[in-house]
Design a protein around this motif. Structure first.
Motif, short mmCIF file in Angstrom:
data_model
loop_
_atom_site.label_atom_id
_atom_site.label_comp_id
_atom_site.label_asym_id
_atom_site.label_seq_id
_atom_site.Cartn_x
_atom_site.Cartn_y
_atom_site.Cartn_z
N GLY A 121 0.86 -1.30 0.15
CA GLY A 121 0.17 0.14 0.00
C GLY A 121 0.72 1.28 -0.12
O GLY A 121 2.11 1.32 0.28
N VAL A 122 0.32 2.35 -0.47
CA VAL A 122 1.00 3.70 -0.36
C VAL A 122 0.04 4.58 0.56
O VAL A 122 -1.27 4.43 0.61
N GLY A 123 0.54 5.46 1.01
CA GLY A 123 -0.13 6.71 1.99
C GLY A 123 0.50 7.85 1.96
O GLY A 123 1.55 8.24 1.55
N LEU A 124 -0.37 8.78 2.54
CA LEU A 124 -0.05 10.19 2.87
C LEU A 124 -0.16 10.37 4.46
O LEU A 124 -1.12 9.92 5.05
N ASN A 125 1.11 10.91 5.10
CA ASN A 125 1.09 11.03 6.47
C ASN A 125 1.32 12.26 7.10
O ASN A 125 2.10 13.22 6.49
N TYR A 126 1.00 12.44 8.35
CA TYR A 126 1.40 13.44 8.96
C TYR A 126 2.00 12.87 10.57
O TYR A 126 1.10 12.33 11.24
N ASP A 127 3.32 13.46 10.72
CA ASP A 127 3.69 12.76 12.19
C ASP A 127 4.40 14.09 12.75
O ASP A 127 5.05 15.14 12.26
N TYR A 128 4.62 13.88 14.13
CA TYR A 128 4.95 15.06 14.95
C TYR A 128 5.90 14.31 15.93
O TYR A 128 5.63 13.41 16.38
N TYR A 129 7.22 14.94 15.93
CA TYR A 129 8.27 14.53 16.74
C TYR A 129 8.68 15.40 17.75
O TYR A 129 9.07 16.54 17.57
N LYS A 130 8.43 15.26 18.86
CA LYS A 130 8.91 16.02 20.15
C LYS A 130 10.21 15.98 20.49
O LYS A 130 10.58 14.82 20.83
N ALA A 131 11.12 17.05 20.70
CA ALA A 131 12.63 17.09 20.62
C ALA A 131 12.84 18.34 21.52
O ALA A 131 13.01 19.23 20.58
N ASP A 132 13.06 18.31 22.73
CA ASP A 132 13.21 19.65 23.58
C ASP A 132 14.10 19.38 24.55
O ASP A 132 13.73 18.43 25.64
N ASN A 133 15.56 19.90 24.80
CA ASN A 133 16.28 19.73 25.78
C ASN A 133 17.19 20.65 26.02
O ASN A 133 17.56 20.97 24.75
N LYS A 134 17.72 21.21 26.96
CA LYS A 134 18.68 21.92 27.05
C LYS A 134 18.71 23.32 26.39
O LYS A 134 19.60 23.81 25.95
N GLY A 135 17.31 23.73 26.56
CA GLY A 135 17.02 24.92 25.77
C GLY A 135 17.24 24.66 24.03
O GLY A 135 17.01 25.63 23.63
N LEU A 136 17.18 23.73 23.74
CA LEU A 136 17.32 23.29 22.15
C LEU A 136 15.80 22.52 22.04
O LEU A 136 15.77 21.63 22.22
N ASP A 137 15.01 23.40 21.39
CA ASP A 137 13.68 22.84 20.83
C ASP A 137 13.79 22.55 19.30
O ASP A 137 13.58 23.42 18.56
N LEU A 138 14.02 21.47 18.72
CA LEU A 138 13.98 20.75 17.62
C LEU A 138 12.75 20.09 17.24
O LEU A 138 12.65 19.43 16.30
N SER A 139 11.59 20.07 18.06
CA SER A 139 10.31 19.43 17.60
C SER A 139 10.00 19.64 16.31
O SER A 139 9.92 20.79 15.82
N THR A 140 9.47 18.79 15.48
CA THR A 140 9.42 18.74 14.02
C THR A 140 8.05 17.94 13.71
O THR A 140 7.55 17.08 14.11
N ASP A 141 7.47 18.79 12.70
CA ASP A 141 6.23 18.20 12.02
C ASP A 141 6.73 17.75 10.69
O ASP A 141 7.75 18.21 9.96
N MET A 142 6.44 16.54 10.16
CA MET A 142 6.63 15.90 8.85
C MET A 142 5.67 15.63 8.29
O MET A 142 4.68 14.72 8.59
N TRP A 143 5.23 16.16 7.04
CA TRP A 143 4.34 15.73 5.87
C TRP A 143 4.94 14.72 5.07
O TRP A 143 5.93 14.95 4.39
N SER A 144 4.45 13.41 4.72
CA SER A 144 5.33 12.50 3.85
C SER A 144 4.19 11.71 2.92
O SER A 144 3.26 11.52 3.46
N VAL A 145 4.87 11.19 2.04
CA VAL A 145 4.52 9.92 1.35
C VAL A 145 4.99 8.79 1.74
O VAL A 145 6.24 8.74 2.40
N SER A 146 4.30 7.53 1.54
CA SER A 146 4.88 6.38 2.47
C SER A 146 4.82 5.30 1.43
O SER A 146 3.67 5.29 0.45
N ALA A 147 5.43 4.24 1.39
CA ALA A 147 5.02 2.82 0.99
C ALA A 147 5.30 1.88 1.84
O ALA A 147 6.22 1.88 2.85
N GLU A 148 4.42 0.83 1.83
CA GLU A 148 4.45 -0.38 2.91
C GLU A 148 4.28 -1.58 2.12
O GLU A 148 3.52 -1.79 1.48
N TYR A 149 5.22 -2.43 2.68
CA TYR A 149 5.11 -3.78 2.23
C TYR A 149 4.96 -5.03 3.31
O TYR A 149 5.51 -4.80 4.34
#
Length: 196
Positions: free
Chosen positions: A166-194
């Protein structure tokens, strides 16, 4: 109005054509592997930028009904410093001066078919990450490295061509925050799965 009717006609034609690709059975237990490529965006502290990100995952799902699978997954992603547009010019493809986030994921996921071919998906879990960037502590900016264990979550939808692919469209959120460095990231992507 005419555009709306055309769009509705195309959607109806797609739904009518779906049985031609109908799967040969319901949900079954099994292993899977998938990959995502898309736009990773960070809008925190000194950063307001987007780069190409990717993720690879694998795991196992159990059928809990003919149209629903629940499972576990582990994976790896890189969400920060790849500039694909630079393949076509003399700038570096890997931009080391940018924010950079990558890490390992472990969590649970679901795959829910609402027709024989169309599905919705969801996933969530822990995110063990390492990042590099400029801290946002209100004084002179300093480039630092940090790591931590936070969380991730996402949703998607797509089309299963068979029980195995199958193939798909996705939204993912990755929380990443430490030592005053906040790199929390959103990702919109296409995917393929076997699925095995």
């Amino acid at each position: 109005m005419k555009k709306s009717l055309t769009a509705l006609a195309l959607i109806a034609a797609g739904v009518a054509a779906a049985p031609a690709f109908a799967q040969d059975g319901g949900a079954t237990n099994g292993w899977f592997v998938n990959g995502n490529v898309g736009q990773a965006s960070v809008n925190k502290g000194p950063y307001d930028d987007s780069d190409t990100g990717y993720a690879v995952n694998g795991g196992y799902r159990w059928a809990v009904s003919p149209s629903a699978l629940l499972g576990v997954e582990v994976g790896y992603n890189d969400l920060g410093n790849i500039k694909l547009k630079n393949v076509f010019n003399s700038d570096p493809v890997v931009a080391h001066d940018k924010s950079h986030l990558h890490g390992w994921t472990a969590g649970v996921n679901g795959h829910f078919n609402f027709t024989p071919n169309w599905y919705a998906s969801a996933r969530a879990g822990i995110y063990g990450w390492t990042g590099h960037g400029v801290n946002d502590n209100g004084t002179a900016p300093v480039r630092i490295s940090a790591d931590n264990t936070d969380w991730y979550g996402g949703v998607g939808f797509g089309y299963d061509f068979s029980n195995n692919f199958g193939v798909g469209l996705n939204y993912d959120y990755y929380k990443a925050d430490n030592k005053g460095l906040d790199l929390s990231t959103d990702m919109w992507s296409v995917s393929a799965e076997y699925r095995f």
